[in-house]
Design a protein around this motif. Structure first.
Motif, mmCIF file in Angstrom:
data_model
loop_
_atom_site.group_PDB
_atom_site.id
_atom_site.type_symbol
_atom_site.label_atom_id
_atom_site.label_comp_id
_atom_site.label_asym_id
_atom_site.label_seq_id
_atom_site.Cartn_x
_atom_site.Cartn_y
_atom_site.Cartn_z
ATOM 1 N N SER A 146 0.957 -1.094 -0.051
ATOM 2 C CA SER A 146 0.015 0.074 0.128
ATOM 3 C C SER A 146 0.765 1.153 0.244
ATOM 4 O O SER A 146 1.918 1.431 0.840
ATOM 5 C CB SER A 146 -0.927 0.010 1.224
ATOM 6 N N LEU A 147 0.572 2.211 -0.894
ATOM 7 C CA LEU A 147 1.124 3.504 -0.879
ATOM 8 C C LEU A 147 0.361 4.687 -0.918
ATOM 9 O O LEU A 147 -0.740 4.624 -1.715
ATOM 10 C CB LEU A 147 2.109 3.654 -2.223
ATOM 11 N N TYR A 148 0.290 5.651 -0.188
ATOM 12 C CA TYR A 148 -0.747 6.509 -0.079
ATOM 13 C C TYR A 148 -0.046 7.924 0.157
ATOM 14 O O TYR A 148 0.905 8.107 0.885
ATOM 15 C CB TYR A 148 -1.740 6.394 0.835
ATOM 16 N N ASN A 149 -0.307 8.905 -0.664
ATOM 17 C CA ASN A 149 0.641 10.380 -0.712
ATOM 18 C C ASN A 149 -0.794 11.430 -0.653
ATOM 19 O O ASN A 149 -1.517 11.440 -1.533
ATOM 20 C CB ASN A 149 1.462 10.454 -1.454
ATOM 21 N N ILE B 54 -1.286 -17.775 -10.267
ATOM 22 C CA ILE B 54 -0.755 -16.301 -10.079
ATOM 23 C C ILE B 54 -1.992 -15.466 -9.858
ATOM 24 O O ILE B 54 -2.866 -15.516 -11.092
ATOM 25 C CB ILE B 54 0.188 -15.804 -10.882
ATOM 26 N N ALA B 55 -2.484 -14.609 -8.890
ATOM 27 C CA ALA B 55 -3.419 -13.730 -8.854
ATOM 28 C C ALA B 55 -3.241 -12.301 -8.497
ATOM 29 O O ALA B 55 -2.150 -12.214 -7.556
ATOM 30 C CB ALA B 55 -4.727 -14.563 -7.857
ATOM 31 N N ILE B 56 -3.880 -11.619 -8.669
ATOM 32 C CA ILE B 56 -3.814 -10.148 -8.153
ATOM 33 C C ILE B 56 -5.020 -9.893 -7.397
ATOM 34 O O ILE B 56 -6.024 -10.398 -7.691
ATOM 35 C CB ILE B 56 -3.501 -8.914 -9.218
ATOM 36 N N GLN B 57 -4.931 -9.059 -6.176
ATOM 37 C CA GLN B 57 -5.915 -8.611 -5.384
ATOM 38 C C GLN B 57 -5.849 -7.385 -4.889
ATOM 39 O O GLN B 57 -4.833 -6.671 -4.961
ATOM 40 C CB GLN B 57 -6.117 -9.754 -4.092
ATOM 41 N N LEU C 240 -16.526 2.541 10.210
ATOM 42 C CA LEU C 240 -16.315 2.078 8.689
ATOM 43 C C LEU C 240 -15.396 2.969 8.117
ATOM 44 O O LEU C 240 -15.587 4.049 7.836
ATOM 45 C CB LEU C 240 -17.547 1.987 7.772
ATOM 46 N N ASN C 241 -14.180 2.460 7.635
ATOM 47 C CA ASN C 241 -12.961 3.321 6.940
ATOM 48 C C ASN C 241 -13.024 2.968 5.625
ATOM 49 O O ASN C 241 -12.643 1.777 5.248
ATOM 50 C CB ASN C 241 -11.604 2.884 7.693
ATOM 51 N N LEU C 242 -13.313 3.863 4.892
ATOM 52 C CA LEU C 242 -13.395 4.006 3.294
ATOM 53 C C LEU C 242 -12.396 4.921 2.768
ATOM 54 O O LEU C 242 -12.349 5.370 1.633
ATOM 55 C CB LEU C 242 -14.724 4.474 2.682
ATOM 56 N N ASN C 243 -11.470 5.438 3.836
ATOM 57 C CA ASN C 243 -10.162 6.416 3.350
ATOM 58 C C ASN C 243 -9.471 5.608 2.326
ATOM 59 O O ASN C 243 -9.177 4.515 2.451
ATOM 60 C CB ASN C 243 -9.254 6.652 4.698
ATOM 61 N N PRO C 244 -8.927 6.477 1.257
ATOM 62 C CA PRO C 244 -8.101 5.817 0.035
ATOM 63 C C PRO C 244 -6.730 5.158 0.748
ATOM 64 O O PRO C 244 -6.361 4.284 -0.052
ATOM 65 C CB PRO C 244 -7.970 7.306 -0.890
ATOM 66 N N SER C 245 -6.278 5.600 1.921
ATOM 67 C CA SER C 245 -5.187 4.882 2.452
ATOM 68 C C SER C 245 -5.547 3.389 2.855
ATOM 69 O O SER C 245 -4.616 2.690 3.111
ATOM 70 C CB SER C 245 -4.771 5.550 3.856
ATOM 71 N N GLN C 246 -6.714 2.912 2.906
ATOM 72 C CA GLN C 246 -7.162 1.773 3.103
ATOM 73 C C GLN C 246 -7.029 0.777 1.918
ATOM 74 O O GLN C 246 -7.446 -0.345 1.922
ATOM 75 C CB GLN C 246 -8.618 1.922 3.730
ATOM 76 N N LEU C 247 -6.640 1.477 0.506
ATOM 77 C CA LEU C 247 -6.838 0.844 -0.637
ATOM 78 C C LEU C 247 -5.109 -0.145 -0.577
ATOM 79 O O LEU C 247 -4.356 0.438 -0.474
ATOM 80 C CB LEU C 247 -7.058 1.537 -1.993
ATOM 81 N N ILE C 248 -5.417 -1.426 -0.648
ATOM 82 C CA ILE C 248 -4.017 -2.296 -0.689
ATOM 83 C C ILE C 248 -4.033 -3.300 -1.802
ATOM 84 O O ILE C 248 -5.327 -3.818 -1.976
ATOM 85 C CB ILE C 248 -4.175 -3.148 0.745
ATOM 86 N N PHE C 249 -2.837 -3.284 -2.353
ATOM 87 C CA PHE C 249 -2.998 -4.359 -3.593
ATOM 88 C C PHE C 249 -2.065 -5.464 -3.080
ATOM 89 O O PHE C 249 -1.237 -5.422 -2.333
ATOM 90 C CB PHE C 249 -2.239 -3.643 -4.879
ATOM 91 N N GLY C 250 -2.352 -6.498 -3.878
ATOM 92 C CA GLY C 250 -1.610 -7.986 -3.394
ATOM 93 C C GLY C 250 -1.420 -8.866 -4.683
ATOM 94 O O GLY C 250 -2.100 -8.575 -5.629
ATOM 95 N N LEU C 251 -0.060 -9.365 -4.576
ATOM 96 C CA LEU C 251 0.026 -10.284 -5.570
ATOM 97 C C LEU C 251 0.309 -11.588 -4.999
ATOM 98 O O LEU C 251 1.065 -11.868 -4.057
ATOM 99 C CB LEU C 251 1.660 -9.980 -6.255
ATOM 100 N N SER C 252 -0.478 -12.664 -5.595
ATOM 101 C CA SER C 252 -0.350 -14.091 -4.764
ATOM 102 C C SER C 252 0.182 -15.041 -5.733
ATOM 103 O O SER C 252 -0.067 -15.159 -7.270
ATOM 104 C CB SER C 252 -1.776 -14.122 -4.346
ATOM 105 N N TYR C 253 0.609 -16.234 -4.910
ATOM 106 C CA TYR C 253 1.271 -17.277 -5.815
ATOM 107 C C TYR C 253 0.302 -18.563 -4.987
ATOM 108 O O TYR C 253 0.677 -18.698 -3.926
ATOM 109 C CB TYR C 253 2.582 -17.381 -5.679
ATOM 110 N N TYR C 254 -0.050 -19.622 -5.695
ATOM 111 C CA TYR C 254 -0.875 -20.668 -5.278
ATOM 112 C C TYR C 254 -0.209 -21.884 -5.523
ATOM 113 O O TYR C 254 0.287 -21.974 -6.895
ATOM 114 C CB TYR C 254 -2.337 -20.742 -5.750
ATOM 115 N N TRP C 255 -0.002 -22.911 -4.732
ATOM 116 C CA TRP C 255 0.565 -24.113 -5.235
ATOM 117 C C TRP C 255 -0.280 -25.427 -4.315
ATOM 118 O O TRP C 255 -0.908 -24.923 -3.329
ATOM 119 C CB TRP C 255 1.999 -24.246 -4.873
#
Length: 215
Positions: free
Chosen positions: A39-42, A168-171, A200-215
């Motif tokens: 997560s990055l927020y400015n 592989i998935a993005i989330q 309930l926190n809907l601030n843009p700072s709560q937007l988080i991206f992820g990269l996942s690997y499954y096996w």
């Protein structure tokens, strides 16, 4: 910075989608998953009437490992690093800087609901503990105030996950609903401040991206 990250995600999506993808509609029991959340927020803000300005920068990275105890249902644990910098300039042009560095320990249960091939909506129930330090420094002063901070959070985070390939998935997480408790101890006078909130926190700072690997 945000545009660069989003562009990188789309480029990676195009490259990985070129690989074989038979379509994912279920994550089977016994599957392992490793995810890195980022997560990055400015945010800059000014108050013309009182001539104050503030700038906030947040960074978070959390590697996670989880195991599917049933189809589409997993338990997991993560350890993260969190950084926050806030600069405030008042109407006298005096600068105050606050730096916060914390480490987080996160356990969670996540349930996926596939709404299309390769695309799932999920709900993550989590318990998170953060611990670290806050440092306040002031312009034209050698004094620096430090405090210890401990944060406890229990709640729910919704999100979506898209499978680029079968492994592989993005989330992305968006917002949170839950209870938060902060305990801040001033190191100079040992005074403690306790803050609790349920929201309930809907601030843009709560937007988080992820990269996942499954096996």
């Amino acid at each position: 910075m945000k545009k660069i990250i989003i562009a990188a995600i789309f480029i990676a999506s195009g490259i990985l989608n070129a690989q074989e993808n038979k379509g994912v509609t279920k994550i089977e029991k016994g599957t392992w998953n490793f995810t890195t959340d980022l997560s990055l927020y400015n945010f800059d803000q000014s108050y013309d009437q009182i001539k104050n300005e503030s700038s906030t920068f947040l960074f978070n990275i959390t590697p996670k490992l989880n195991y599917f105890i049933d189809d589409n249902l997993s338990l997991g644990f993560g350890i993260g690093y969190n950084y926050r910098n806030i600069d405030n300039i008042d109407n006298n042009q005096s600068l105050t800087t606050q730096n916060t560095n914390t480490f987080s320990f996160n356990s969670y249960i996540k349930k996926h609901y596939f709404i299309a091939s390769n695309l799932s909506f999920f709900l993550q129930g989590e318990i998170t503990y953060q611990t670290g330090k806050i440092k306040n420094s002031f312009q034209n002063s050698s004094n620096t105030l430090t405090s210890d901070i401990n944060t406890f959070f229990i709640g729910i985070r919704p999100g979506v996950s898209y499978f680029l390939t079968n492994k592989i998935a993005i989330q992305a997480y968006f917002g949170s609903l839950g209870y938060t408790n902060d305990t801040i101890k001033n190191n100079s006078n040992s005074l403690k401040e306790n803050q609790s909130r349920f929201n309930l926190n809907l601030n843009p700072s709560q937007l988080i991206f992820g990269l996942s690997y499954y096996w």
